[in-house]
Design an enzyme around this catalytic site. Structure first.
Site, PDB file in Angstrom:
ATOM      1  N   CYS A 171       0.847  -1.241  -0.009  1.00 30.85           N
ATOM      2  CA  CYS A 171       0.005  -0.103  -0.087  1.00 30.85           C
ATOM      3  C   CYS A 171       0.715   1.288  -0.025  1.00 30.85           C
ATOM      4  O   CYS A 171       1.721   1.384   0.960  1.00 30.85           O
ATOM      5  CB  CYS A 171      -0.868   0.029   0.965  1.00 30.85           C
ATOM      6  SG  CYS A 171      -1.898   1.456   1.527  1.00 30.85           S
ATOM      7  N   CYS A 197       0.377   3.266   3.462  1.00 28.10           N
ATOM      8  CA  CYS A 197       1.053   2.631   4.666  1.00 28.10           C
ATOM      9  C   CYS A 197       2.127   1.697   4.583  1.00 28.10           C
ATOM     10  O   CYS A 197       2.682   1.289   5.759  1.00 28.10           O
ATOM     11  CB  CYS A 197      -0.119   2.110   5.621  1.00 28.10           C
ATOM     12  SG  CYS A 197      -0.918   0.750   5.002  1.00 28.10           S
ATOM     13  N   CYS A 237      -4.929   0.592   6.599  1.00 26.73           N
ATOM     14  CA  CYS A 237      -5.184   2.220   6.836  1.00 26.73           C
ATOM     15  C   CYS A 237      -6.346   2.622   5.878  1.00 26.73           C
ATOM     16  O   CYS A 237      -6.691   3.863   6.094  1.00 26.73           O
ATOM     17  CB  CYS A 237      -3.992   2.678   6.257  1.00 26.73           C
ATOM     18  SG  CYS A 237      -3.804   2.611   4.170  1.00 26.73           S
ATOM     19  N   CYS A 247      -7.316  -1.116   1.578  1.00 27.89           N
ATOM     20  CA  CYS A 247      -6.292  -1.887   2.605  1.00 27.89           C
ATOM     21  C   CYS A 247      -6.822  -1.975   3.900  1.00 27.89           C
ATOM     22  O   CYS A 247      -7.415  -0.942   4.481  1.00 27.89           O
ATOM     23  CB  CYS A 247      -5.077  -0.706   2.603  1.00 27.89           C
ATOM     24  SG  CYS A 247      -3.694  -1.148   3.581  1.00 27.89           S
ATOM     25  N   CYS A 265      -8.716  -5.350  -9.876  1.00 30.45           N
ATOM     26  CA  CYS A 265      -8.444  -3.885 -10.636  1.00 30.45           C
ATOM     27  C   CYS A 265      -7.965  -3.000  -9.740  1.00 30.45           C
ATOM     28  O   CYS A 265      -8.837  -2.218  -9.256  1.00 30.45           O
ATOM     29  CB  CYS A 265      -9.737  -3.885 -11.490  1.00 30.45           C
ATOM     30  SG  CYS A 265      -9.196  -2.476 -12.785  1.00 30.45           S
TER      31      CYS A 265
END
Length: 171
Positions: free
Chosen positions: A76, A79, A128, A125, A150
């Site tokens: 991510c 984070c 976060c 995510c 996607c």
């Protein structure tokens, strides 16, 4: 229970707790990383902020990882949580990086998305609560899960396999 009444597509990721019904007192799970809007704006570029924190979408075929075949782990961008591996990435020719499953249980969560007049499943995510993209099933790609995560390139940061090995060797 997920938004589909069973495990979301039956893949590695865990079900998201549905949004509480009005007045039932249930709370959605909280992300481990919590920052103010101002903190996110200071840490992210305007494009990253738009996609990750406002659920925007980058233009198709413009992201840095659309055609990338480098081995490694996709984190991510907000984070640093590990989300996807390159072994689950495939060429869907849809304009965004595509994966057939997340890296492990609980790395992403799902939200029923009815924006733009469509029924979709948003992927966020778990660490976060940043927007990553959407997941689709039954499109006939022939992947082990028959799914396409996607994901916006701007939501991700690729840590190449060689980079991790050279960092470990230096320690």
């Amino acid at each position: 229970m997920s938004i589909f009444g069973k495990s979301v597509f039956g893949n590695k990721a865990t079900d998201s707790i549905p949004a509480p019904a009005a007045g039932d007192g249930a709370a959605a799970p909280e992300a481990a990383v919590r920052k103010s809007d101002d903190e996110w704006r200071q840490e992210l570029t305007p494009e990253e902020y738009h996609v990750l924190r406002q659920a925007g979408t980058e233009r198709p075929y413009t992201g840095e990882y659309v055609d990338t075949h480098t081995e490694g782990v996709y984190q991510c961008r907000a984070c640093g949580a590990e989300l996807f591996r390159s072994n689950e990435k495939f060429d869907s020719h849809c304009g965004w990086p595509s994966f057939w499953a997340p890296l492990a249980d609980g790395t992403v969560r799902y939200i029923h998305d009815r924006t733009l007049g469509m029924e979709r499943v948003e992927v966020r995510c778990s660490n976060c609560d940043s927007h990553l993209g959407h997941v689709f099933a039954g499109e006939g790609y022939g992947t082990p899960t028959d799914q396409r995560y996607c994901i916006n390139s701007v939501s991700l940061r690729l840590v190449p396999r060689d980079a991790g090995e050279s960092e470990a060797a230096q320690s």
